[in-house]
Scaffold this motif. Structure first.
Motif, PDB file in Angstrom:
ATOM      1  N   ILE A 146      47.202  20.934 -10.853  1.00  0.00           N
ATOM      2  CA  ILE A 146      47.416  21.626 -12.131  1.00  0.00           C
ATOM      3  C   ILE A 146      47.101  23.121 -12.001  1.00  0.00           C
ATOM      4  CG2 ILE A 146      46.470  21.897 -14.484  1.00  0.00           C
ATOM      5  CD1 ILE A 146      46.440  18.832 -14.688  1.00  0.00           C
ATOM      6  N   LEU A 147      46.011  23.451 -11.303  1.00  0.00           N
ATOM      7  CA  LEU A 147      45.650  24.866 -11.150  1.00  0.00           C
ATOM      8  C   LEU A 147      46.727  25.627 -10.379  1.00  0.00           C
ATOM      9  CD1 LEU A 147      41.808  24.678 -10.442  1.00  0.00           C
ATOM     10  CD2 LEU A 147      42.931  25.339 -12.559  1.00  0.00           C
ATOM     11  N   GLU A 148      47.416  24.925  -9.475  1.00  0.00           N
ATOM     12  CA  GLU A 148      48.485  25.573  -8.696  1.00  0.00           C
ATOM     13  C   GLU A 148      49.678  25.957  -9.572  1.00  0.00           C
ATOM     14  OE1 GLU A 148      49.220  22.903  -5.463  1.00  0.00           O
ATOM     15  OE2 GLU A 148      47.331  23.444  -4.475  1.00  0.00           O
ATOM     16  N   THR A 149      49.781  25.378 -10.777  1.00  0.00           N
ATOM     17  CA  THR A 149      50.900  25.718 -11.675  1.00  0.00           C
ATOM     18  C   THR A 149      50.649  27.046 -12.400  1.00  0.00           C
ATOM     19  OG1 THR A 149      49.986  24.665 -13.673  1.00  0.00           O
ATOM     20  CG2 THR A 149      51.254  23.251 -12.175  1.00  0.00           C
ATOM     21  N   GLY A 150      49.410  27.562 -12.281  1.00  0.00           N
ATOM     22  CA  GLY A 150      49.081  28.797 -12.990  1.00  0.00           C
ATOM     23  C   GLY A 150      48.306  28.555 -14.280  1.00  0.00           C
ATOM     24  N   ILE A 151      48.092  27.273 -14.601  1.00  0.00           N
ATOM     25  CA  ILE A 151      47.272  26.906 -15.769  1.00  0.00           C
ATOM     26  C   ILE A 151      45.840  27.375 -15.485  1.00  0.00           C
ATOM     27  CG2 ILE A 151      46.192  24.880 -16.849  1.00  0.00           C
ATOM     28  CD1 ILE A 151      48.928  24.847 -17.917  1.00  0.00           C
ATOM     29  N   SER A 152      45.143  27.890 -16.524  1.00  0.00           N
ATOM     30  CA  SER A 152      43.812  28.441 -16.237  1.00  0.00           C
ATOM     31  C   SER A 152      42.640  27.502 -16.456  1.00  0.00           C
ATOM     32  CB  SER A 152      43.595  29.748 -17.003  1.00  0.00           C
ATOM     33  OG  SER A 152      44.080  29.672 -18.308  1.00  0.00           O
ATOM     34  N   GLY A 153      42.879  26.382 -17.149  1.00  0.00           N
ATOM     35  CA  GLY A 153      41.790  25.440 -17.371  1.00  0.00           C
ATOM     36  C   GLY A 153      42.353  24.134 -17.919  1.00  0.00           C
ATOM     37  N   ILE A 154      41.456  23.207 -18.250  1.00  0.00           N
ATOM     38  CA  ILE A 154      41.914  21.907 -18.753  1.00  0.00           C
ATOM     39  C   ILE A 154      41.024  21.420 -19.902  1.00  0.00           C
ATOM     40  CG2 ILE A 154      43.014  21.085 -16.622  1.00  0.00           C
ATOM     41  CD1 ILE A 154      40.426  19.518 -16.048  1.00  0.00           C
ATOM     42  N   ALA A 155      41.632  20.631 -20.787  1.00  0.00           N
ATOM     43  CA  ALA A 155      40.895  19.969 -21.866  1.00  0.00           C
ATOM     44  C   ALA A 155      40.945  18.479 -21.578  1.00  0.00           C
ATOM     45  CB  ALA A 155      41.545  20.280 -23.208  1.00  0.00           C
ATOM     46  N   VAL A 156      39.789  17.835 -21.609  1.00  0.00           N
ATOM     47  CA  VAL A 156      39.701  16.424 -21.215  1.00  0.00           C
ATOM     48  C   VAL A 156      38.937  15.636 -22.254  1.00  0.00           C
ATOM     49  CG1 VAL A 156      38.932  14.840 -19.385  1.00  0.00           C
ATOM     50  CG2 VAL A 156      39.676  17.147 -18.782  1.00  0.00           C
ATOM     51  N   SER A 157      39.414  14.437 -22.528  1.00  0.00           N
ATOM     52  CA  SER A 157      38.729  13.577 -23.481  1.00  0.00           C
ATOM     53  C   SER A 157      38.397  12.238 -22.831  1.00  0.00           C
ATOM     54  CB  SER A 157      39.623  13.378 -24.704  1.00  0.00           C
ATOM     55  OG  SER A 157      38.906  12.801 -25.741  1.00  0.00           O
ATOM     56  N   ASP A 158      39.420  11.432 -22.542  1.00  0.00           N
ATOM     57  CA  ASP A 158      39.226  10.062 -22.033  1.00  0.00           C
ATOM     58  C   ASP A 158      38.367   9.990 -20.767  1.00  0.00           C
ATOM     59  OD1 ASP A 158      41.322  10.097 -23.852  1.00  0.00           O
ATOM     60  OD2 ASP A 158      42.231   8.295 -23.033  1.00  0.00           O
ATOM     61  N   GLU A 159      38.761  10.771 -19.761  1.00  0.00           N
ATOM     62  CA  GLU A 159      38.102  10.672 -18.449  1.00  0.00           C
ATOM     63  C   GLU A 159      36.614  11.014 -18.553  1.00  0.00           C
ATOM     64  OE1 GLU A 159      38.720  10.924 -13.896  1.00  0.00           O
ATOM     65  OE2 GLU A 159      39.485   9.703 -15.520  1.00  0.00           O
ATOM     66  N   ILE A 160      36.283  12.025 -19.350  1.00  0.00           N
ATOM     67  CA  ILE A 160      34.881  12.427 -19.489  1.00  0.00           C
ATOM     68  C   ILE A 160      34.116  11.402 -20.325  1.00  0.00           C
ATOM     69  CG2 ILE A 160      33.328  14.130 -20.560  1.00  0.00           C
ATOM     70  CD1 ILE A 160      35.228  16.319 -19.515  1.00  0.00           C
ATOM     71  N   THR A 161      34.734  10.902 -21.404  1.00  0.00           N
ATOM     72  CA  THR A 161      34.042   9.921 -22.248  1.00  0.00           C
ATOM     73  C   THR A 161      33.721   8.658 -21.449  1.00  0.00           C
ATOM     74  OG1 THR A 161      35.238  10.782 -24.164  1.00  0.00           O
ATOM     75  CG2 THR A 161      34.118   8.692 -24.466  1.00  0.00           C
ATOM     76  N   ARG A 162      34.596   8.321 -20.508  1.00  0.00           N
ATOM     77  CA  ARG A 162      34.335   7.143 -19.650  1.00  0.00           C
ATOM     78  C   ARG A 162      33.152   7.380 -18.723  1.00  0.00           C
ATOM     79  NH1 ARG A 162      39.941   6.252 -19.570  1.00  0.00           N
ATOM     80  NH2 ARG A 162      40.254   7.624 -17.794  1.00  0.00           N
ATOM     81  N   ASN A 163      33.014   8.633 -18.254  1.00  0.00           N
ATOM     82  CA  ASN A 163      31.952   8.926 -17.289  1.00  0.00           C
ATOM     83  C   ASN A 163      31.557  10.401 -17.418  1.00  0.00           C
ATOM     84  OD1 ASN A 163      30.276   9.301 -15.124  1.00  0.00           O
ATOM     85  ND2 ASN A 163      31.869   9.139 -13.570  1.00  0.00           N
ATOM     86  N   PHE A 164      30.451  10.650 -18.121  1.00  0.00           N
ATOM     87  CA  PHE A 164      30.051  12.037 -18.375  1.00  0.00           C
ATOM     88  C   PHE A 164      29.658  12.771 -17.094  1.00  0.00           C
ATOM     89  CE2 PHE A 164      29.992  10.216 -22.571  1.00  0.00           C
ATOM     90  CZ  PHE A 164      30.592  11.235 -23.316  1.00  0.00           C
ATOM     91  N   ASP A 165      29.307  12.018 -16.037  1.00  0.00           N
ATOM     92  CA  ASP A 165      28.999  12.666 -14.760  1.00  0.00           C
ATOM     93  C   ASP A 165      30.232  13.345 -14.173  1.00  0.00           C
ATOM     94  OD1 ASP A 165      26.363  11.988 -14.858  1.00  0.00           O
ATOM     95  OD2 ASP A 165      26.578  10.144 -13.688  1.00  0.00           O
ATOM     96  N   SER A 166      31.423  12.955 -14.648  1.00  0.00           N
ATOM     97  CA  SER A 166      32.648  13.570 -14.093  1.00  0.00           C
ATOM     98  C   SER A 166      32.726  15.059 -14.455  1.00  0.00           C
ATOM     99  CB  SER A 166      33.903  12.845 -14.605  1.00  0.00           C
ATOM    100  OG  SER A 166      34.047  13.028 -16.006  1.00  0.00           O
ATOM    101  N   ILE A 167      31.938  15.502 -15.453  1.00  0.00           N
ATOM    102  CA  ILE A 167      31.936  16.926 -15.822  1.00  0.00           C
ATOM    103  C   ILE A 167      31.565  17.787 -14.619  1.00  0.00           C
ATOM    104  CG2 ILE A 167      30.658  18.679 -17.171  1.00  0.00           C
ATOM    105  CD1 ILE A 167      30.697  16.676 -19.527  1.00  0.00           C
ATOM    106  N   LYS A 168      30.582  17.332 -13.851  1.00  0.00           N
ATOM    107  CA  LYS A 168      30.163  18.112 -12.675  1.00  0.00           C
ATOM    108  C   LYS A 168      31.315  18.260 -11.680  1.00  0.00           C
ATOM    109  CE  LYS A 168      25.259  16.928 -13.068  1.00  0.00           C
ATOM    110  NZ  LYS A 168      25.388  16.183 -14.334  1.00  0.00           N
ATOM    111  N   LEU A 169      32.047  17.159 -11.475  1.00  0.00           N
ATOM    112  CA  LEU A 169      33.171  17.206 -10.541  1.00  0.00           C
ATOM    113  C   LEU A 169      34.296  18.086 -11.092  1.00  0.00           C
ATOM    114  CD1 LEU A 169      34.593  16.413  -7.954  1.00  0.00           C
ATOM    115  CD2 LEU A 169      35.185  14.211  -8.980  1.00  0.00           C
ATOM    116  N   PHE A 170      34.590  17.941 -12.388  1.00  0.00           N
ATOM    117  CA  PHE A 170      35.612  18.806 -12.999  1.00  0.00           C
ATOM    118  C   PHE A 170      35.228  20.276 -12.828  1.00  0.00           C
ATOM    119  CE2 PHE A 170      37.167  15.199 -15.770  1.00  0.00           C
ATOM    120  CZ  PHE A 170      38.516  15.325 -15.462  1.00  0.00           C
TER     121      PHE A 170
END
Length: 212
Positions: free
Chosen positions: A172-196
């Motif tokens: 996604i970053l390679e498309t020139g997008i500057s960031g992301i908004a996430v709901s499902d993936e983070i709600t499933r596992n809040f530790d994923s924030i560190k990886l994101f």
């Protein structure tokens, strides 16, 4: 500076939304959006005040969805308009100068309209189709993101959204997008924030030096 990772709150009740916002803040989220639909303004105000208390404690930015008058009242960091028909100009005029206005777009024309209204960031969505969301929207994918970002050539940050997982971030970053908004993936596992954050190379310490 608009943080590169936005957590959009989820939950089966307002209380659960607040619990999840607390977990996201504890896990290092720099910006959370309180996305409560289908409740009265009075109740939204109550929960927005509670969300403001949680996020202030962690120095996390709080964005409210659609309710720009409440965003001003609770001194949230800004508002996110989910529908292109909501007038961003009206919201900007109503808010304090330091508050930010973001809005959701699905097409190139949506983005151009929002840029002309001087929004602070645009959420381009959906990246993937969802069984529960509006199916009339064009699913953009990497190709759609690339085409729109290249056509816009804008300084306005474009945030990708729509069932994005950690596996998608690099492409996604390679498309020139500057960031992301996430709901499902983070709600499933809040530790994923560190990886994101790591994948977005957005160190939470760096971001905190920037204040509105």
């Amino acid at each position: 500076m608009i943080p590169k990772l936005h957590y959009i709150s989820q939950g089966s009740s307002p209380k659960e939304h607040l619990e999840n916002i607390q977990k996201a803040c504890s896990a290092g989220a720099e910006l959370v959006q309180l996305r409560l639909n289908g409740i009265s303004e009075k109740k939204y105000l109550k929960f927005a005040l509670e969300a403001r208390e949680i996020t202030s404690h962690f120095q996390t930015r709080l964005i409210l969805n659609n309710h720009y008058k409440i965003a001003k009242e609770v001194k949230a960091d800004g508002v996110h308009l989910e529908n292109i028909d909501f007038c961003a100009t009206t919201a900007l005029e109503h808010l304090f100068t330091w508050q930010i206005v973001g809005a959701t777009a699905n097409t190139l024309q949506d983005c151009k309209t929002l840029i002309s209204k001087k929004v602070d960031y645009i959420t381009l969505s959906p990246f993937r189709s969802s069984e529960t969301k509006d199916n009339s929207l064009t699913v953009l994918g990497l190709n759609g993101f690339t085409v729109i970002v290249e056509a816009l050539k804008t300084e306005t940050p474009i945030i990708g959204a729509g069932l994005i997982t950690t596996d998608d971030v690099t492409a996604i970053l390679e498309t020139g997008i500057s960031g992301i908004a996430v709901s499902d993936e983070i709600t499933r596992n809040f530790d994923s924030i560190k990886l994101f954050n790591k994948l977005l190379s957005a160190s939470s310490i760096d971001e905190q030096r920037h204040t509105f």
